[in-house]
Scaffold this active site. Structure first.
Site, PDB file in Angstrom:
ATOM      1  N   ARG A  32       0.862  -1.184   0.000  1.00 58.75           N
ATOM      2  CA  ARG A  32       0.000   0.000   0.000  1.00 58.75           C
ATOM      3  C   ARG A  32       0.902   1.239   0.000  1.00 58.75           C
ATOM      4  O   ARG A  32       1.379   1.680   1.044  1.00 58.75           O
ATOM      5  CB  ARG A  32      -0.912   0.010   1.238  1.00 58.75           C
ATOM      6  N   ASP A  48      -6.567 -11.605  -1.925  1.00 53.29           N
ATOM      7  CA  ASP A  48      -6.870 -12.234  -0.633  1.00 53.29           C
ATOM      8  C   ASP A  48      -7.603 -13.555  -0.858  1.00 53.29           C
ATOM      9  O   ASP A  48      -7.381 -14.533  -0.133  1.00 53.29           O
ATOM     10  CB  ASP A  48      -7.736 -11.301   0.218  1.00 53.29           C
TER      11      ASP A  48
END
Length: 314
Positions: free
Chosen positions: A165, A255
């Site tokens: 991120r 994910d």
């Protein structure tokens, strides 16, 4: 306990149009680690989630929902002085998803070594970590290192997804910390572009060698709809992805891959079969609006893999 994961989950608000001109938002939740936890519990595994939430309505909503998915939340702390993090998603179309985080000074950013129970962590077969948690704060970074120490001491395998991120920290710091953690992991799950960022290598086979030569047992490099590469001390292969005709929302696909892949390890599948399952779960996630809503239950995954009841081809 099959898996323990550690990280922040935020309240997610998705705009029904562009944020600037949209009229309303839907309330959901999102967090890389809880997405993986939900994916695994839906496939039938026992998972614990370690985190910290604010003592506010959004925190209570998240805790209740995740508990309702069958995840053990006994290690979630409630912070009376900090609020639950928020993130906003603007889903313009599948190729243009814009997100904005409001997580600075969130309850989860105050996670520390004190949030870890060694006895609890030692019961897990796998410890799942992402690179988001150490980016939240210095205390969360130290907690991540402590969790790794505990896992190694107790023979728990460490699975690390860098989940980079860039909005959370500088590129230089991200590269330094994520490499530090990756090289302590047993299984490393980067996206191909993330792996290139960390190693300056572009060829998947070279990337696999980079990490394996430094002690990582298994390296799996995700490459979106193209599938994934895996590298072990015995083999290097590419596993094709699943073609999805109508991608609705790609957020959370990585994910989903992690959940599918880890489930394959727990079922003692070959690495090739585990990567294929990861590709399948990741593809299913993209078919539904939301970070975790498309995560399948066991029967849905089996139908998908048998090419039934889904718009998919190989």
């Amino acid at each position: 306990m099959d898996v323990v994961t550690i990280g922040e989950t935020m309240a997610l608000f998705t705009s029904d149009s562009t944020i600037r001109y949209g009229g309303s938002f839907s309330k959901k939740l999102g967090g890389a680690e809880s997405n993986v936890a939900i994916g695994l519990t839906r496939l039938g595994y026992s998972v614990g989630w370690v985190s910290r939430l604010g003592n506010d309505e959004l925190g209570k909503f998240i805790l209740s929902f995740i508990r309702g998915e069958g995840i053990d939340v006994s290690q979630v702390s409630i912070d009376k002085h900090a609020q639950t993090g928020i993130y906003i998603k603007e889903l313009r179309h599948a190729a243009d998803v814009r997100v904005q985080y409001y997580r600075k000074f969130s309850a989860a950013s105050y996670m520390s070594e004190e949030d870890l129970d060694e006895e609890y962590l030692s019961k897990a077969k796998y410890l799942h970590l992402t690179g988001i948690t150490p980016a939240l704060s210095e205390s969360a970074y130290k907690m991540t290192l402590k969790a790794i120490e505990i896992a190694k001491k107790n023979g728990t395998k460490i699975i690390f997804d860098p989940n980079i991120r860039q909005k959370l920290w500088s590129k230089d710091l991200a590269k330094e910390v994520l490499l530090q953690i990756a090289l302590q992991s047993d299984i490393f799950l980067p996206g191909l572009s993330e792996a290139t960022f960390l190693t300056d290598e572009e060829q998947p086979e070279k990337i696999g060698e980079y990490f394996r030569n430094r002690g990582v047992s298994i390296v799996v490099m995700k490459d979106g709809e193209k599938g994934a590469y895996y590298s072990t001390n015995k083999e290097f292969h590419h596993v094709p992805g699943f073609y999805v005709k109508n991608v609705i929302d790609p957020v959370g696909a990585g994910d989903g891959f992690a959940a599918g892949f880890i489930s394959g390890l727990l079922d003692k599948l070959s690495i090739h079969e585990a990567v294929e399952r990861g590709n399948a779960v990741g593809a299913l996630v993209t078919m539904v609006n939301g970070d975790f809503e498309g995560l399948p239950y066991r029967e849905e995954l089996e139908r998908f893999l048998n090419h039934n009841d889904v718009d998919v081809s190989r």
